[in-house]
Write a protein that holds these residues in place. Sequence first.
Motif, PDB file in Angstrom:
ATOM      1  N   ARG A 227       0.832  -1.207   0.000  1.00 17.52           N
ATOM      2  CA  ARG A 227       0.000   0.000   0.000  1.00 17.52           C
ATOM      3  C   ARG A 227       0.862   1.251   0.000  1.00 17.52           C
ATOM      4  N   ALA A 228       1.912   1.246   0.811  1.00 18.49           N
ATOM      5  CA  ALA A 228       2.793   2.414   0.859  1.00 18.49           C
ATOM      6  C   ALA A 228       3.446   2.649  -0.499  1.00 18.49           C
ATOM      7  N   GLU A 229       3.873   1.558  -1.150  1.00 22.65           N
ATOM      8  CA  GLU A 229       4.510   1.699  -2.456  1.00 22.65           C
ATOM      9  C   GLU A 229       3.505   2.173  -3.495  1.00 22.65           C
ATOM     10  N   VAL A 230       2.285   1.638  -3.443  1.00 25.70           N
ATOM     11  CA  VAL A 230       1.246   2.058  -4.385  1.00 25.70           C
ATOM     12  C   VAL A 230       0.946   3.548  -4.216  1.00 25.70           C
ATOM     13  N   GLU A 231       0.835   4.005  -2.966  1.00 26.20           N
ATOM     14  CA  GLU A 231       0.558   5.415  -2.719  1.00 26.20           C
ATOM     15  C   GLU A 231       1.681   6.300  -3.265  1.00 26.20           C
TER      16      GLU A 231
ATOM     17  N   ILE B  37       2.599   9.413 -10.328  1.00 25.41           N
ATOM     18  CA  ILE B  37       1.793   9.416 -11.555  1.00 25.41           C
ATOM     19  C   ILE B  37       1.013  10.714 -11.663  1.00 25.41           C
ATOM     20  N   GLY B  38       0.411  11.124 -10.533  1.00 21.45           N
ATOM     21  CA  GLY B  38      -0.342  12.376 -10.537  1.00 21.45           C
ATOM     22  C   GLY B  38       0.518  13.565 -10.911  1.00 21.45           C
ATOM     23  N   GLN B  39       1.733  13.593 -10.378  1.00 23.84           N
ATOM     24  CA  GLN B  39       2.642  14.696 -10.703  1.00 23.84           C
ATOM     25  C   GLN B  39       3.007  14.696 -12.182  1.00 23.84           C
TER      26      GLN B  39
END
Length: 527
Positions: A197-201, A207-209
């Motif tokens: 989860r931490a890696e996905v976040e 990706i958003g950036q």
Amino acid sequence: MVEPAVPAAGSGADADDPLNVLRRELGALHLHAGNPSLRRIANKIGAGVISHTTIGAVLRCSKVPGWGQLELVVECLGGDVEMFRGWWKAAVVVGRTGAPATGTGTDGISAGGLVDDLPVEGRAFPTTAFPTSVDGTGWIPAVASPVDEQALADADRLDLISAQETRTHPRRDGTQQEADQLRASVMELRLQNSALRAEVENRERRIGQLLEVVHEHWPVDGICLTGHGGAVWSVAFSPDGQLLASGSDDGTVRLWDPATGAPTGRPLIGHDDEVGSVVFSRDGRLLASAGFDGSMRLWNPTTGAPVGRPLVGHDGAVWSVVFSPDGQQLASAGYDGSVRLWDPATGAQVGQPLIGHHGAVGSVGFSPDGRLLASGGFDGKVRLWDPVTGSPAGRPLIGHDGAVRSVVFSPNGRLLASGGFDGKVRLWMPDTSTAITRPLIGHHYTVMSVVFSPNGRLLASGGLDSRVRFWDSGSGAQLAQPVSGHSGPVRSVVFSPDGRLLASGSDDQSVRLRSARHLGVEPRFIG
């Protein structure tokens, strides 16, 4: 009689030993839970999972217990598992590295003791969850001991090893052993999932950036998504922003990747007429579409497969469909003047149709808490309903000089916006059924769609004048210049969940995606 679970903790340096800290906190937790008997704890955990004598040994804590056994007891007593895991790990580290439980280390700090002068951010384990006195609060400081990072890593591995050793030990029969093995595997998966989860976040943030940079280089009028063979009546983003759905005159629903504008999968085909409305459930697992053929359909947006049978009950075209926030209900409205509620799990209609409008109903929308359902009618009124009882909630909201074509609640539920055939946008307070500003005037023809930005400060409206306009939801003032790009009427507008994109559907058979940075609106209004 309740067995005493924990002897009195020591004093001085001995009390600061990690094992004594763990013993003391277990005693406080046991007391906080009402001093239940050991047999009662064992029964609550489950027959055969752990014996009452083992529970007694865990609570007395004469030596470091296995994490699997300790976790069961802490969970049963309602304690903070992660906090106790920290205390347990400290005790394991001291035990494995041979660090003295008391005394002074080479750095002049009490090895294994409590460091009273550490700043708040250095104090690892809060004790506010279960204070040792009625009004007790404070922090247990971090355990200071001369151990290295490798020792801490060893303790992390011991978490899992201890859990496996204590939980896979054969007990009464094969069934119990299988249950214990599954419990150990679940714990291992939890540890893995936490790291994943931490890696996905982290990756999603990156990706958003990157996409924000890409979107900044889009044309001011955005990118044009083509493929429909008729007017696009409705557009909707999935809750995670990874998909964009559109419904069209051509009777199809299409899915798009909003990051690139590329189509995703094949068109969803099932309606025999125009698709007037599309919407995702809040968990993103279902996509609903409403058609002029009088039916609603549910789809799996991942596979594109239909889910269940069509929902049929309206007499005529269905113009609007929306999920309740909890996903347990689906509301629809259309040409026959009724508002209907459905169970999406079974496809069955719930209760009787909600009747109150004189004429067709153009739009429905749930409040964010699901306690209200709004409907906009061709009689010029906005009505509020209790979706549980089906009864009207308050007075009709009257102000439009013609049919109401779109209704939507603000993200906090304090405002309700409506747009209609009179070319006006209105803002209401649903709690009092009153208008809060003068009509928002700017469109030259019918307002077909209204939507709030994710933070609720901005209201966007799309109309038959082929324009999308922006309004300050607090003052009603128009912000920036209207945006165009479409060569036909705009029938639907929607913001992406993160507010970075605005999508619009038009009679020109296209969907347009625009970067919010190109709208000419201050970022604080979008957020």
